[in-house]
Scaffold this motif. Structure first.
Motif, PDB file in Angstrom:
ATOM      1  N   ALA A 141       0.819  -1.219   0.000  1.00 19.89           N
ATOM      2  CA  ALA A 141       0.000   0.000   0.000  1.00 19.89           C
ATOM      3  C   ALA A 141       0.848   1.263   0.000  1.00 19.89           C
ATOM      4  CB  ALA A 141      -0.932   0.006   1.212  1.00 19.89           C
ATOM      5  N   GLY A 142       2.153   1.106  -0.178  1.00 20.32           N
ATOM      6  CA  GLY A 142       3.041   2.251  -0.133  1.00 20.32           C
ATOM      7  C   GLY A 142       3.413   2.762  -1.513  1.00 20.32           C
ATOM      8  N   SER A 143       4.653   3.151  -1.641  1.00 15.58           N
ATOM      9  CA  SER A 143       5.129   3.716  -2.910  1.00 15.58           C
ATOM     10  C   SER A 143       5.337   2.620  -3.949  1.00 15.58           C
ATOM     11  CB  SER A 143       6.465   4.429  -2.671  1.00 15.58           C
ATOM     12  OG  SER A 143       7.495   3.480  -2.408  1.00 15.58           O
ATOM     13  N   GLY A 144       5.531   3.032  -5.166  1.00 16.62           N
ATOM     14  CA  GLY A 144       5.792   2.073  -6.230  1.00 16.62           C
ATOM     15  C   GLY A 144       7.121   1.361  -6.100  1.00 16.62           C
ATOM     16  N   ALA A 145       7.933   1.759  -5.118  1.00 13.26           N
ATOM     17  CA  ALA A 145       9.232   1.115  -4.938  1.00 13.26           C
ATOM     18  C   ALA A 145       9.105  -0.356  -4.598  1.00 13.26           C
ATOM     19  CB  ALA A 145      10.030   1.839  -3.853  1.00 13.26           C
ATOM     20  N   VAL A 146       7.965  -0.770  -4.046  1.00  9.54           N
ATOM     21  CA  VAL A 146       7.775  -2.192  -3.742  1.00  9.54           C
ATOM     22  C   VAL A 146       7.822  -3.026  -5.021  1.00  9.54           C
ATOM     23  CG1 VAL A 146       5.240  -2.125  -3.831  1.00  9.54           C
ATOM     24  CG2 VAL A 146       6.390  -3.822  -2.401  1.00  9.54           C
ATOM     25  N   ALA A 147       7.337  -2.465  -6.131  1.00  7.04           N
ATOM     26  CA  ALA A 147       7.403  -3.179  -7.412  1.00  7.04           C
ATOM     27  C   ALA A 147       8.836  -3.268  -7.912  1.00  7.04           C
ATOM     28  CB  ALA A 147       6.511  -2.495  -8.443  1.00  7.04           C
ATOM     29  N   ASP A 148       9.655  -2.233  -7.647  1.00  4.59           N
ATOM     30  CA  ASP A 148      11.076  -2.294  -7.997  1.00  4.59           C
ATOM     31  C   ASP A 148      11.750  -3.452  -7.275  1.00  4.59           C
ATOM     32  OD1 ASP A 148      10.732   0.055  -9.443  1.00  4.59           O
ATOM     33  OD2 ASP A 148      11.412   1.329  -7.794  1.00  4.59           O
ATOM     34  N   ARG A 149      11.467  -3.557  -5.953  1.00  2.00           N
ATOM     35  CA  ARG A 149      12.089  -4.621  -5.163  1.00  2.00           C
ATOM     36  C   ARG A 149      11.620  -5.989  -5.650  1.00  2.00           C
ATOM     37  NH1 ARG A 149      13.941  -0.416  -3.593  1.00  2.00           N
ATOM     38  NH2 ARG A 149      15.114  -1.014  -5.453  1.00  2.00           N
ATOM     39  N   PHE A 150      10.323  -6.088  -6.002  1.00  2.00           N
ATOM     40  CA  PHE A 150       9.795  -7.382  -6.455  1.00  2.00           C
ATOM     41  C   PHE A 150      10.432  -7.797  -7.776  1.00  2.00           C
ATOM     42  CE2 PHE A 150       6.620 -10.174  -8.484  1.00  2.00           C
ATOM     43  CZ  PHE A 150       6.528 -11.152  -7.501  1.00  2.00           C
ATOM     44  N   GLU A 151      10.603  -6.857  -8.675  1.00  3.07           N
ATOM     45  CA  GLU A 151      11.237  -7.205  -9.950  1.00  3.07           C
ATOM     46  C   GLU A 151      12.669  -7.695  -9.726  1.00  3.07           C
ATOM     47  OE1 GLU A 151      12.816  -5.299 -14.156  1.00  3.07           O
ATOM     48  OE2 GLU A 151      11.347  -4.145 -12.980  1.00  3.07           O
ATOM     49  N   GLU A 152      13.407  -7.042  -8.834  1.00  3.22           N
ATOM     50  CA  GLU A 152      14.771  -7.482  -8.533  1.00  3.22           C
ATOM     51  C   GLU A 152      14.773  -8.912  -7.990  1.00  3.22           C
ATOM     52  OE1 GLU A 152      16.171  -2.967  -7.209  1.00  3.22           O
ATOM     53  OE2 GLU A 152      15.764  -4.521  -5.720  1.00  3.22           O
ATOM     54  N   TYR A 153      13.861  -9.167  -7.096  1.00  2.00           N
ATOM     55  CA  TYR A 153      13.736 -10.513  -6.512  1.00  2.00           C
ATOM     56  C   TYR A 153      13.359 -11.545  -7.576  1.00  2.00           C
ATOM     57  CZ  TYR A 153      10.835 -14.172  -4.327  1.00  2.00           C
ATOM     58  OH  TYR A 153      10.237 -15.356  -3.995  1.00  2.00           O
ATOM     59  N   ALA A 154      12.382 -11.198  -8.415  1.00  6.73           N
ATOM     60  CA  ALA A 154      11.958 -12.120  -9.466  1.00  6.73           C
ATOM     61  C   ALA A 154      13.100 -12.431 -10.424  1.00  6.73           C
ATOM     62  CB  ALA A 154      10.766 -11.529 -10.226  1.00  6.73           C
ATOM     63  N   ARG A 155      13.841 -11.412 -10.813  1.00  2.28           N
ATOM     64  CA  ARG A 155      14.976 -11.630 -11.719  1.00  2.28           C
ATOM     65  C   ARG A 155      16.000 -12.591 -11.106  1.00  2.28           C
ATOM     66  NH1 ARG A 155      16.068  -8.587 -16.118  1.00  2.28           N
ATOM     67  NH2 ARG A 155      14.598  -6.898 -16.624  1.00  2.28           N
ATOM     68  N   HIS A 210       3.419  -7.688 -10.495  1.00  2.00           N
ATOM     69  CA  HIS A 210       3.211  -8.834 -11.389  1.00  2.00           C
ATOM     70  C   HIS A 210       3.638  -8.488 -12.811  1.00  2.00           C
ATOM     71  CE1 HIS A 210       1.096 -11.697 -13.960  1.00  2.00           C
ATOM     72  NE2 HIS A 210       0.506 -10.652 -14.525  1.00  2.00           N
ATOM     73  N   GLY A 211       3.156  -7.358 -13.298  1.00  2.42           N
ATOM     74  CA  GLY A 211       3.480  -6.959 -14.667  1.00  2.42           C
ATOM     75  C   GLY A 211       4.970  -6.769 -14.880  1.00  2.42           C
ATOM     76  N   ARG A 212       5.640  -6.176 -13.911  1.00  3.04           N
ATOM     77  CA  ARG A 212       7.083  -5.952 -14.023  1.00  3.04           C
ATOM     78  C   ARG A 212       7.841  -7.285 -14.074  1.00  3.04           C
ATOM     79  NH1 ARG A 212       8.613  -0.983 -11.464  1.00  3.04           N
ATOM     80  NH2 ARG A 212      10.773  -1.715 -11.480  1.00  3.04           N
ATOM     81  N   ALA A 213       7.430  -8.228 -13.226  1.00  4.66           N
ATOM     82  CA  ALA A 213       8.105  -9.531 -13.210  1.00  4.66           C
ATOM     83  C   ALA A 213       7.897 -10.273 -14.524  1.00  4.66           C
ATOM     84  CB  ALA A 213       7.594 -10.362 -12.037  1.00  4.66           C
ATOM     85  N   VAL A 214       6.678 -10.232 -15.041  1.00  4.46           N
ATOM     86  CA  VAL A 214       6.394 -10.917 -16.310  1.00  4.46           C
ATOM     87  C   VAL A 214       7.164 -10.262 -17.456  1.00  4.46           C
ATOM     88  CG1 VAL A 214       4.593 -11.465 -17.996  1.00  4.46           C
ATOM     89  CG2 VAL A 214       4.151 -11.771 -15.545  1.00  4.46           C
ATOM     90  N   LYS A 215       7.192  -8.965 -17.480  1.00  4.99           N
ATOM     91  CA  LYS A 215       7.936  -8.244 -18.524  1.00  4.99           C
ATOM     92  C   LYS A 215       9.415  -8.627 -18.479  1.00  4.99           C
ATOM     93  CE  LYS A 215       8.452  -3.499 -20.340  1.00  4.99           C
ATOM     94  NZ  LYS A 215       9.902  -3.271 -20.298  1.00  4.99           N
ATOM     95  N   ALA A 216       9.994  -8.667 -17.279  1.00  9.31           N
ATOM     96  CA  ALA A 216      11.395  -9.045 -17.134  1.00  9.31           C
ATOM     97  C   ALA A 216      11.630 -10.464 -17.630  1.00  9.31           C
ATOM     98  CB  ALA A 216      11.823  -8.926 -15.672  1.00  9.31           C
ATOM     99  N   TYR A 217      10.722 -11.376 -17.278  1.00  8.64           N
ATOM    100  CA  TYR A 217      10.888 -12.771 -17.694  1.00  8.64           C
ATOM    101  C   TYR A 217      10.802 -12.906 -19.213  1.00  8.64           C
ATOM    102  CZ  TYR A 217      10.360 -17.832 -17.867  1.00  8.64           C
ATOM    103  OH  TYR A 217      10.544 -19.171 -18.145  1.00  8.64           O
ATOM    104  N   ARG A 218       9.810 -12.244 -19.773  1.00  5.65           N
ATOM    105  CA  ARG A 218       9.603 -12.387 -21.217  1.00  5.65           C
ATOM    106  C   ARG A 218      10.724 -11.729 -22.030  1.00  5.65           C
ATOM    107  NH1 ARG A 218       3.010 -11.419 -21.650  1.00  5.65           N
ATOM    108  NH2 ARG A 218       2.428 -13.557 -21.044  1.00  5.65           N
TER     109      ARG A 218
END
Length: 468
Positions: A141-155, A210-218
């Motif tokens: 529920a915070g800033s968009g930075a949580v998506a940055d961290r998730f993408e790093e983790y997913a990668r 979710h979208g960031r992780a999928v984009k990185a994977y693809r």
């Protein structure tokens, strides 16, 4: 005895079981940083039996034994989740470091599955957000930075495991993460500070992650690793009590829009349902054009978790008109007095499962088909003796798998079924009181004991058929 009908499933149908990291692994202080569920479960009064996931089923130390249990089921697939707190350390929350010990554990688990001819299906996030991410970004529920961290983790997961893991799920039940975590407060992080506001911020950030992780994977992994990636969404089925009543029909559709459509529509349609936008207005965040393009089509299959159904009976006017997610939806419900109940108090309605599968097929037409990534029940089994007499579990699964077969016959492209769960485990706010497992777990000795449904499910998976 009357002869049984034999229902055959399509060739290549995937049979499996499912678990999640915090619910079974334990070893929370072994090569792992704290998660929001560690902090939450140690808060007095938030878990009904005052338990935690500190030990859970000790799967971290017993994974080879547990893979042997999976092997006895003859299932082709096993769905587990990776604990983000085992993959990253956070001396600097903005620049997490990889955890070689945690990576080694999942490498060993994946290798053990493959050695036993079991296909791993890995979920990246099943609710155990690292505390460092929650506190530094404000969480979902915070800033968009949580998506940055998730993408790093997913990668990092794709890099370390993607040579062997060919089936990825980004998020498990984002509805639960948003509503139970940031509206109701029954789940970690227990944030009830801004009802009707944070819940939608959380949902929005979950979708973007979710979208960031999928984009990185693809873009960087899929061509080489040749895997699939998608999401698992949960929903009940809302049945209009009277299909000739316009208000009942409207209420049922609102239920489906506010639970399933909230997350499915941006991924398969490109934006939130119109009903949500019209009702929630500016409390519902907007996607940019690029974000809509990133999200639309961002799942190679439709992962579906389902447990129960209810009748939609109409709408109510909130009084007092407080801002909340529930007052946004504003629907009323009933249940049939003849429906059986599971130990969670959820109604057993297999016809709702069939209708839901057909609804998903018609509304979203998922190109990669539908994977039922969770379906199951809790049955009251406080002792081994009670577990040995577990007949409701077999009845439930027979009815629900039969309903899935009926949906396939009516045009639903269902390609797999994952039973929840492999073993009894830590059931979140219910602690160890609720037992969903095929295997009974003695939490004092950690012994796993097969329930009657084990032999029954083995017959289903071995023959790709269901006898009814």
């Amino acid at each position: 005895m009357a002869p049984k009908d034999v229902l055959r499933f399509p060739p290549g149908f995937s049979w499996g079981t499912a678990t999640s990291s915090y619910q079974i692994e334990g070893a929370v202080s072994t090569h792992r940083v704290p998660s929001i569920w560690d902090r939450f479960s140690h808060t007095p009064g938030v878990v009904s039996d005052n338990s935690t996931g500190d030990y859970a089923c000790d799967h971290y130390n017993r994974f080879k034994e547990d893979v042997k249990l999976i092997k006895t089921l003859n299932t082709s697939h096993y769905r587990f989740s990776i604990a983000w707190p085992r993959i990253h350390t956070f001396e600097d929350p903005a620049a997490p470091q990889s955890n070689t010990h945690g990576i080694a554990f999942y490498n060993a688990l994946i290798d053990e599955l493959i050695a036993n001819d079991i296909t791993p299906v890995a979920t990246l996030f099943h609710w155990d957000l690292p505390i460092a991410v929650e506190d530094s970004t404000g969480g979902w529920a915070g800033s968009g930075a949580v998506a940055d961290r998730f993408e790093e983790y997913a990668r990092l997961c794709f890099e370390k495991f993607g040579d062997r893991v060919k089936n990825w799920i980004t998020l498990n039940e984002p509805w639960c993460s948003a509503v139970l975590g940031y509206e109701v407060g029954e789940h970690a992080p227990g944030d009830t500070s801004k009802p009707g506001v944070n819940v939608y911020k959380a949902g929005h950030n979950l979708l973007l992650a979710h979208g960031r992780a999928v984009k990185a994977y693809r873009e960087d992994f899929q061509a080489i690793q040749k895997g699939k990636i998608g999401i698992s969404l949960n929903t009940m089925w809302a049945e209009p009590k009277d299909r000739n009543n316009a208000t009942h029909l409207e209420a049922a559709q609102r239920d489906m829009d506010f639970e399933l459509g909230w997350f499915a529509d941006p991924i398969w349609k490109g934006d939130y349902p119109a009903t949500m936008r019209e009702t929630v207005k500016d409390r519902l965040p907007e996607f940019t054009k690029d974000e809509k393009e990133m999200l639309k089509g961002s799942s190679d299959f439709f992962g579906l978790n389902h447990y129960s159904s209810q009748y939609a009976t109409g709408m109510y006017v909130p009084d007092p008109p407080l801002v909340s997610h529930w007052n946004d939806k504003a629907t009323t419900h009933e249940e049939d007095k003849d429906w059986k109940k599971t130990d969670m108090g959820w109604s057993v309605v297999p016809s709702g499962f069939r209708k839901l599968l057909l609804y998903v097929q018609e509304k979203y037409e998922p190109e990669g088909g539908i994977l039922v990534t969770e379906n199951g029940l809790a049955s009251k089994e406080p002792t081994r003796e009670a577990a040995s007499k577990d007949s409701l579990r077999i009845e439930f699964y027979t009815l629900y798998i039969k309903a899935a077969h009926e949906a396939v016959g009516q045009g639903a492209d269902v390609r797999g079924y994952f039973l929840w769960s492999l073993m009894d485990n830590f059931e979140w706010a219910f602690g160890y009181e609720k037992r969903f497992g095929l295997f009974f777990v003695d939490y004092k000795t950690m012994e796993r004991v097969a329930k009657p449904a084990v032999e029954w499910y083995r017959k289903v998976t071995s023959t790709n058929t269901l006898e009814v």
